[in-house]
Design an enzyme around this catalytic site. Structure first.
Site, PDB file in Angstrom:
ATOM      1  N   LYS A 201       0.871  -1.170   0.000  1.00 43.11           N
ATOM      2  CA  LYS A 201       0.000   0.000   0.000  1.00 43.11           C
ATOM      3  C   LYS A 201       0.913   1.227   0.000  1.00 43.11           C
ATOM      4  O   LYS A 201       1.716   1.413   0.918  1.00 43.11           O
ATOM      5  CB  LYS A 201      -0.898   0.002   1.227  1.00 43.11           C
ATOM      6  CG  LYS A 201      -1.769   1.243   1.291  1.00 43.11           C
ATOM      7  CD  LYS A 201      -2.749   1.176   2.431  1.00 43.11           C
ATOM      8  CE  LYS A 201      -3.573   2.438   2.505  1.00 43.11           C
ATOM      9  NZ  LYS A 201      -4.556   2.377   3.592  1.00 43.11           N
ATOM     10  N   ARG A 211     -10.786   9.832   1.963  1.00 45.16           N
ATOM     11  CA  ARG A 211     -10.638  10.500   3.267  1.00 45.16           C
ATOM     12  C   ARG A 211     -11.725  11.550   3.431  1.00 45.16           C
ATOM     13  O   ARG A 211     -12.213  11.783   4.540  1.00 45.16           O
ATOM     14  CB  ARG A 211      -9.239  11.109   3.389  1.00 45.16           C
ATOM     15  CG  ARG A 211      -8.149  10.046   3.432  1.00 45.16           C
ATOM     16  CD  ARG A 211      -6.760  10.645   3.422  1.00 45.16           C
ATOM     17  NE  ARG A 211      -5.723   9.624   3.337  1.00 45.16           N
ATOM     18  CZ  ARG A 211      -4.438   9.883   3.159  1.00 45.16           C
ATOM     19  NH1 ARG A 211      -4.022  11.143   3.052  1.00 45.16           N
ATOM     20  NH2 ARG A 211      -3.554   8.912   3.090  1.00 45.16           N
ATOM     21  N   LYS A 223       1.550   9.745   6.026  1.00 48.48           N
ATOM     22  CA  LYS A 223       1.567   8.324   6.373  1.00 48.48           C
ATOM     23  C   LYS A 223       2.831   7.642   5.862  1.00 48.48           C
ATOM     24  O   LYS A 223       2.866   6.420   5.708  1.00 48.48           O
ATOM     25  CB  LYS A 223       0.296   7.654   5.824  1.00 48.48           C
ATOM     26  CG  LYS A 223      -1.004   8.252   6.388  1.00 48.48           C
ATOM     27  CD  LYS A 223      -2.227   7.395   6.070  1.00 48.48           C
ATOM     28  CE  LYS A 223      -3.469   7.927   6.782  1.00 48.48           C
ATOM     29  NZ  LYS A 223      -4.642   7.039   6.606  1.00 48.48           N
ATOM     30  N   GLU A 239       7.726  -7.203   1.076  1.00 47.75           N
ATOM     31  CA  GLU A 239       6.482  -7.212   1.859  1.00 47.75           C
ATOM     32  C   GLU A 239       5.638  -8.448   1.506  1.00 47.75           C
ATOM     33  O   GLU A 239       5.013  -9.047   2.384  1.00 47.75           O
ATOM     34  CB  GLU A 239       5.671  -5.941   1.574  1.00 47.75           C
ATOM     35  CG  GLU A 239       6.260  -4.664   2.167  1.00 47.75           C
ATOM     36  CD  GLU A 239       5.981  -4.515   3.661  1.00 47.75           C
ATOM     37  OE1 GLU A 239       5.388  -5.425   4.268  1.00 47.75           O
ATOM     38  OE2 GLU A 239       6.362  -3.477   4.237  1.00 47.75           O
ATOM     39  N   LYS A 254      -2.077  -1.458  -3.882  1.00 44.40           N
ATOM     40  CA  LYS A 254      -2.960  -0.294  -3.815  1.00 44.40           C
ATOM     41  C   LYS A 254      -2.143   0.989  -3.900  1.00 44.40           C
ATOM     42  O   LYS A 254      -1.161   1.097  -3.163  1.00 44.40           O
ATOM     43  CB  LYS A 254      -3.708  -0.351  -2.493  1.00 44.40           C
ATOM     44  CG  LYS A 254      -4.582   0.834  -2.194  1.00 44.40           C
ATOM     45  CD  LYS A 254      -5.148   0.698  -0.818  1.00 44.40           C
ATOM     46  CE  LYS A 254      -6.013   1.910  -0.531  1.00 44.40           C
ATOM     47  NZ  LYS A 254      -6.670   1.840   0.729  1.00 44.40           N
ATOM     48  N   SER A 280     -10.126   5.558  -4.587  1.00 44.97           N
ATOM     49  CA  SER A 280     -11.087   6.648  -4.769  1.00 44.97           C
ATOM     50  C   SER A 280     -10.638   7.670  -5.814  1.00 44.97           C
ATOM     51  O   SER A 280     -11.436   8.103  -6.651  1.00 44.97           O
ATOM     52  CB  SER A 280     -11.355   7.327  -3.427  1.00 44.97           C
ATOM     53  OG  SER A 280     -10.151   7.810  -2.850  1.00 44.97           O
ATOM     54  N   TYR A 319     -15.048   1.123  -6.603  1.00 42.51           N
ATOM     55  CA  TYR A 319     -16.314   1.814  -6.348  1.00 42.51           C
ATOM     56  C   TYR A 319     -17.246   1.705  -7.542  1.00 42.51           C
ATOM     57  O   TYR A 319     -18.431   2.017  -7.434  1.00 42.51           O
ATOM     58  CB  TYR A 319     -16.040   3.293  -6.006  1.00 42.51           C
ATOM     59  CG  TYR A 319     -15.138   3.400  -4.799  1.00 42.51           C
ATOM     60  CD1 TYR A 319     -15.656   3.205  -3.525  1.00 42.51           C
ATOM     61  CD2 TYR A 319     -13.773   3.615  -4.926  1.00 42.51           C
ATOM     62  CE1 TYR A 319     -14.835   3.239  -2.412  1.00 42.51           C
ATOM     63  CE2 TYR A 319     -12.935   3.660  -3.830  1.00 42.51           C
ATOM     64  CZ  TYR A 319     -13.467   3.465  -2.578  1.00 42.51           C
ATOM     65  OH  TYR A 319     -12.652   3.479  -1.479  1.00 42.51           O
TER      66      TYR A 319
HETATM   67  C1  PBG Z   1      -7.018   3.686   5.569  1.00 44.09           C
HETATM   68  C2  PBG Z   1      -7.496   3.420   4.201  1.00 44.09           C
HETATM   69  C3  PBG Z   1      -7.379   4.310   3.147  1.00 44.09           C
HETATM   70  C4  PBG Z   1      -7.974   3.717   2.045  1.00 44.09           C
HETATM   71  C5  PBG Z   1      -8.425   2.451   2.441  1.00 44.09           C
HETATM   72  N1  PBG Z   1      -8.109   2.270   3.782  1.00 44.09           N
HETATM   73  C6  PBG Z   1      -6.845   5.702   3.115  1.00 44.09           C
HETATM   74  C7  PBG Z   1      -5.534   5.960   3.665  1.00 44.09           C
HETATM   75  O1  PBG Z   1      -4.683   5.078   3.812  1.00 44.09           O
HETATM   76  O2  PBG Z   1      -5.306   7.117   3.996  1.00 44.09           O
HETATM   77  C8  PBG Z   1      -8.070   4.380   0.710  1.00 44.09           C
HETATM   78  C9  PBG Z   1      -9.113   3.891  -0.210  1.00 44.09           C
HETATM   79  C10 PBG Z   1      -9.384   4.774  -1.358  1.00 44.09           C
HETATM   80  O3  PBG Z   1      -8.784   5.849  -1.582  1.00 44.09           O
HETATM   81  O4  PBG Z   1     -10.290   4.397  -2.107  1.00 44.09           O
HETATM   82  N2  PBG Z   1      -6.715   2.638   6.371  1.00 44.09           N
END
Ligand code: PBG
Length: 331
Positions: A201, A211, A223, A239, A254, A280, A319
């Site tokens: 990720k 968010r 992050k 990983e 992701k 998203s 989505y």
């Molecule tokens: C947080 C989480 C995130 C997403 C899924 N789980 C956002 C982040 O890590 O800040 C993002 C999903 C998306 O953007 O569709 N645990």
């Protein structure tokens, strides 16, 4: 030009031949639909994610009936947490009466065959909007504590397993959480609950609309001490190796489309199923471009998801899942 025995266009001469030799397929069975669930009786549209909704517990169960009939057989649940329920520890994350465990129970009662996946991470639940437990120092700096966070994630996962979750999906990127989650679930008798690990990720700017939907943006900082650097691909293999040896059932990359090379690399290295999260921001880019009239939403969305499958993903979280399931029925 008579002397041209090899003519690749012969294999493209009709729809029948193209359909017969297409190397990659896309069907509703490959799709997981991420869904948001909130307190109260309202189902509210999400401005940052056109077509998506913050569901009430009753509303999400009704929607799952429709989704199941459409061919979407797995949903991934995210909690929308009101500010007054957030604290420094994120303790609402393991409240057995929280929205996620209630939604799991209600969905399972309404549509028992629907696979329910749940997101495990603390960012919607703590006041910091960070995926882990935050330790603040006097000089204003802070640290995301790894091992303390893993303990909290185990409590959250157990709460979801007790409510009937089929798949636990940790999105936090803490070290060692797969082994710890597997150990906790097994010790409590949940040996049948699967772990889909967010293996690679990335610290991506494409999570913005998500968010916005949850009100979970980090209150300060970023992050980058736990999510991966977008420049790294070899690190994703490391990983993946760790997650696999810790007992993950499935691996995830992701975002998806900017990281097709990482999906392909994991596909080469691992025999486990690979998932990709079409996040998203990736979804919103297609929606916004389609709304401008310059891109065909159906064709560009199907092409995007097909490219994720071609790169090597078995499963796609998107989505667009319900809309895609409808489109795939038409053809
Ligand atoms: C947080 C989480 C995130 C997403 C899924 N789980 C956002 C982040 O890590 O800040 C993002 C999903 C998306 O953007 O569709 N645990």
């Amino acid at each position: 030009m008579q002397d041209l025995p090899i003519r690749p266009r012969r294999n493209r001469k009709s729809a029948a031949i193209r359909n017969m030799i297409r190397e990659t397929s896309l069907s509703a069975a490959h799709l997981v639909y991420p869904m948001f669930v909130q307190e109260g009786d309202e189902d509210t549209p999400i401005a940052s994610l056109p077509g998506c909704t913050r569901w009430s517990v009753a509303g999400i169960a009704e929607e799952c009936r429709r989704l199941y009939a459409l061919g979407i057989h797995c949903v991934d649940l995210f909690a929308v947490v009101p500010e007054e329920k957030k604290d420094a520890a994120g303790s609402e994350a393991w409240n057995p009466e929280g929205v996620v465990p209630r939604a799991i129970r209600t969905i399972k009662a309404a549509v028992p065959a629907m696979m329910v996946m749940t997101d495990v991470a603390l960012d919607p639940f703590n006041t910091y909007g960070q995926d882990g437990i935050v330790k603040e120092y006097e000089d204003g700096s802070y640290e995301i504590l790894n091992d303390e966070t893993v303990e909290a994630l185990c409590r959250q996962a157990l709460c979801h397993a007790r409510a009937g979750a089929d798949i636990i999906s940790p999105s936090d990127m803490m070290d060692g959480r797969i082994a710890a989650l597997r150990g906790t679930l097994d010790a409590e008798g949940y040996t049948h609950v699967s772990l889909l690990s967010y293996t690679a990720k990335y610290a991506s700017a494409f999570y913005g609309p998500f968010r916005g939907a949850l009100g979970s943006a980090p209150k300060f900082g970023d992050k980058k001490t736990y999510q991966m650097d977008p420049g790294n691909a070899r690190e994703a293999l490391r990983e993946a190796w760790l997650d696999e040896s810790e007992g993950a059932d499935m691996l995830m990359v992701k975002p998806a489309t900017m990281y097709l090379d990482v999906i392909a690399a994991l596909r080469q290295q691992s025999t486990l199923p690979i998932a990709a999260y079409h996040v998203s921001g990736e979804y919103l880019m297609l929606k916004a471009a389609a709304a401008s009239g310059w891109l065909d939403e159906k064709q560009t969305t199907l092409e995007t998801l097909l490219s994720i499958r071609r790169a090597g993903a078995d499963i796609i979280l998107t989505y667009a899942a319900p809309q895609v399931a409808e489109w795939l029925r038409e053809v």
